[in-house]
Design an enzyme around this catalytic site. Structure first.
Site, short mmCIF file in Angstrom:
data_model
loop_
_atom_site.label_atom_id
_atom_site.label_comp_id
_atom_site.label_asym_id
_atom_site.label_seq_id
_atom_site.Cartn_x
_atom_site.Cartn_y
_atom_site.Cartn_z
N SER A 11 -42.10 25.00 -42.77
CA SER A 11 -42.14 24.87 -44.22
C SER A 11 -41.14 23.80 -44.69
O SER A 11 -41.41 23.05 -45.64
CB SER A 11 -41.84 26.21 -44.90
N ASP A 41 -47.44 39.14 -52.17
CA ASP A 41 -47.28 40.23 -53.13
C ASP A 41 -46.25 41.26 -52.67
O ASP A 41 -45.47 41.77 -53.47
CB ASP A 41 -48.62 40.94 -53.35
N HIS A 65 -50.31 35.04 -59.09
CA HIS A 65 -51.11 36.27 -59.06
C HIS A 65 -50.30 37.34 -59.75
O HIS A 65 -49.09 37.45 -59.54
CB HIS A 65 -51.42 36.65 -57.61
N GLY A 91 -54.10 28.96 -51.21
CA GLY A 91 -53.17 27.88 -51.49
C GLY A 91 -53.44 26.61 -50.70
O GLY A 91 -53.23 25.50 -51.21
N ASP A 150 -59.56 39.49 -59.52
CA ASP A 150 -59.18 38.91 -58.24
C ASP A 150 -59.34 39.92 -57.11
O ASP A 150 -59.91 39.60 -56.05
CB ASP A 150 -57.73 38.42 -58.29
N GLU A 154 -62.12 39.64 -54.01
CA GLU A 154 -61.66 39.62 -52.63
C GLU A 154 -62.25 40.76 -51.81
O GLU A 154 -62.67 40.58 -50.67
CB GLU A 154 -60.13 39.70 -52.58
N GLU A 326 -65.41 30.57 -56.27
CA GLU A 326 -64.38 30.54 -55.24
C GLU A 326 -64.96 30.68 -53.83
O GLU A 326 -64.31 30.37 -52.84
CB GLU A 326 -63.36 31.67 -55.49
#
EC number: 1.1.1.86
Length: 345
Positions: A11, A41, A65, A91, A150, A154, A326
């Protein structure tokens, strides 16, 4: 994190290579006007507690989110403006779409209990513009509507059905004596190829890629699937609206994600995931001609998800984003690494 900087992990490398300023929390956050929380989350409560101690007065906290606010019930310091910019894709795809000069559809929202200066919506608009979402569409929503739609998308068409259908379609092809390598590639790349037509012309264009006889067959199969799965989709929606689904998920967090990791491990060891590589090219039209069941599953899943969300009070635009728009972006993750990447992102 300081140890990430010291170790120069992936990262850190990504941030440096893309010209981001890199430093630790204590150095950057106290001077920031906007702090964006993009952690998983499960980590939100701890992260947000730490952030609030470091954030300056009248700064802004951004989410992608709203689970932490809606389902966990996080309380944020009153002087902090809380907003959300929720791109309707993983992402990784937000970045890829931005790099090619476009963007992904995005929901934006303001947490009304944390907008004392009435500037939240303007900041959310600016943030969504900065990632290119204005080119694809930005819809004002609410934290609650984003979370419920969402989760429903999913659990059903976006991840649940694509995952289950991949395994079932592969097993069916193998049972019919098809080459395992060909069957694997047909499914892995088929979702991406077929759903590309959804981006340009919805279900109508997807169906129009079939011959008339195949179109009728796909339609009839999709209607049967809808009858079989209608009550299951409604149960998912009820559990999400009531909070039962989130409650069970947070219980699994407390149990070190045991259930989640068990499911991932089972998928990792399926015959579909372990299938050999097919090195020959499959023509685009062949994905449609040999993927009638896949097309029927997509049609049924999209329509069921959309209709179930609509009947639960979710606005049509939001239901559309979470059921159809999506879908091609999720299919891209299967094309890259089968079900592994979809389960990781």
């Amino acid at each position: 994190k300081k140890n990430s900087i010291a170790k120069k992990n992936q990262s850190w490398i990504n941030a440096i290579e893309n010209n981001f300023k890199v430093d630790d929390y204590e150095s950057l956050i106290p001077n920031a006007d906007l702090v964006i929380n993009l952690t998983p989350d499960k980590e939100h409560h701890h992260v947000v507690q730490v952030l609030q101690k470091l954030m300056k007065k009248n700064s802004c906290l951004g989410y992608s989110h709203g689970f932490n606010i809606v389902e966990f019930g996080e309380i944020i310091r009153k002087d902090i403006t809380v907003i959300m910019v929720a791109p309707k894709c993983p992402g990784t795809e937000v970045r890829e779409e931005y790099k090619r000069g476009f963007g992904v559809p995005t929901l934006i929202a303001v947490h009304n209990e944390n907008d004392i200066r009435q500037i939240g919506l303007d900041i959310a608009k600016a943030w969504s513009f900065s990632i290119g979402s204005h080119r694809a569409g930005v819809l004002e929503s609410s934290f609650i509507a984003e979370v419920k739609s969402d989760l429903m998308g999913e659990q059903t068409i976006l991840c649940g059905m694509l995952q289950t259908a991949s395994l079932l379609c592969y097993e069916k092809l193998i049972a019919n004596k098809n080459d395992p390598a060909y069957a694997s590639k047909l499914i892995q790349n088929g979702w991406e190829t077929i759903t590309e037509s959804l981006k340009h012309g919805g279900i109508t264009l997807m169906m129009d890629r079939l011959s008339n006889a195949s179109k009728i067959r796909a339609y009839n199969i999709s209607e049967k699937i809808k009858k079989i799965l209608s009550s299951l989709f409604q149960k998912h929606m009820n559990d999400i609206i009531s909070g039962e689904f989130s409650h069970k998920m947070m219980q699994d967090w407390q149990n070190n994600n045991k259930q989640l990791l068990d499911w991932r491990n089972k998928n990792k060891n399926t015959s579909f995931e372990k299938a050999p590589v097919y090195h020959n090219k499959i023509p685009e039209q062949e994905y449609y001609d040999h993927g009638i069941l896949m097309i029927a599953i997509l049609k049924a899943g999209i329509e069921l998800s959309f209709e179930t969300m609509l009947n639960s009070g979710i606005i049509a635009e939001s239901a559309y984003y979470e059921s159809l728009h999506e879908l091609p972006l999720i299919a891209n993750t299967i094309a890259r690494k089968k079900l592994y990447e979809m389960n990781k992102v």
